[in-house]
Design a protein around this motif. Structure first.
Motif, PDB file in Angstrom:
ATOM      1  N   ASP A  82      25.936  34.163   9.463  1.00 13.59           N
ATOM      2  CA  ASP A  82      24.983  34.822   8.823  1.00 13.59           C
ATOM      3  C   ASP A  82      25.054  36.176   9.078  1.00 13.59           C
ATOM      4  OD1 ASP A  82      22.469  36.185   8.467  1.00 13.59           O
ATOM      5  OD2 ASP A  82      21.307  34.258   8.592  1.00 13.59           O
ATOM      6  N   ALA A 112      19.298  27.729   7.427  1.00 16.20           N
ATOM      7  CA  ALA A 112      20.070  28.805   6.713  1.00 16.20           C
ATOM      8  C   ALA A 112      20.540  28.172   5.069  1.00 16.20           C
ATOM      9  CB  ALA A 112      21.610  28.906   7.276  1.00 16.20           C
ATOM     10  N   PHE A 163      23.879  31.070   0.957  1.00 14.51           N
ATOM     11  CA  PHE A 163      25.191  31.218   2.043  1.00 14.51           C
ATOM     12  C   PHE A 163      26.164  30.419   1.442  1.00 14.51           C
ATOM     13  CE2 PHE A 163      21.767  32.556   5.434  1.00 14.51           C
ATOM     14  CZ  PHE A 163      21.729  33.824   5.029  1.00 14.51           C
TER      15      PHE A 163
END
Length: 195
Positions: A64, A104, A109
């Motif tokens: 991240d 996440a 992502f």
């Protein structure tokens, strides 16, 4: 090398990352989504070495970017991995993406990391075709690869998976270029001694 995108950073899989990766792969949900079996920690270290040295594999861990820029800690910033299994003869590569950290997910992502990996594979590894094998139950990954213009080419009831494929046509490469940009910088080797 390290690939820096807008939301994620892709880094090489080093020994220092193995313990966190090993913990991820003990998770039953991740085992099912990735069709993986848990390994002992020692076997995970051996696997990491092969991922770094085998000519037919290209692996990056996904961080991240925002978290890493705040804390500077690779281990805390790791959220998953992405891989290419390369067949140099056919110039094709099987793609994989895993966002292991549940907090996440649904943040694009995985989308960005996969696009970065395919662009890297095309530009640096001469891949002409990408293949994704996705379990019947993994509808989120199926939807993502369809959105990336992959087409279903086969189904296996034995392995309970669908095979998708994407050829690097001129139009698709233009689409890829407009959908992902990243820079490449030298990756500093993390020193670590496994005892």
């Amino acid at each position: 090398m390290k690939l820096i995108g807008s939301g994620v950073i892709l880094i090489p899989y080093e020994e220092i990352h193995v313990e966190k990766y090993h913990k991820w792969m003990l998770n039953k949900e991740l085992q099912e989504l990735t069709a993986s079996e848990p390994l002992s920690l020692e076997k995970e270290y051996a696997m990491q070495k092969s991922w770094r040295t085998d000519d037919d594999k290209c692996t990056f861990l996904v961080m991240d970017k925002e978290k890493y820029e705040k804390n500077g800690n690779e281990i805390e910033s790791l959220i998953g991995d992405t891989n290419l299994f390369i067949d140099n003869e056919s110039k094709s590569a099987e793609t994989e993406i895993m966002i292991a950290e549940s907090n996440a997910r649904r943040k694009k992502f995985g989308w960005e990391a996969m696009l970065m990996m395919m662009k890297f594979g095309r530009n640096f590894l001469n891949c002409e075709t990408f293949v994704a094998k996705i379990g019947f139950s993994n509808v989120k990954s199926q939807a993502m690869f369809k959105k990336m213009q992959f087409k279903e080419v086969s189904r296996s009831d034995i392995f309970q998976e669908i095979t998708y494929e994407r050829t690097c046509s001129k139009d698709w490469l233009e689409w890829l270029d407009t959908n992902v940009q990243f820079s490449i910088v030298e990756y500093r080797k993390v020193s670590f001694v496994h005892m």
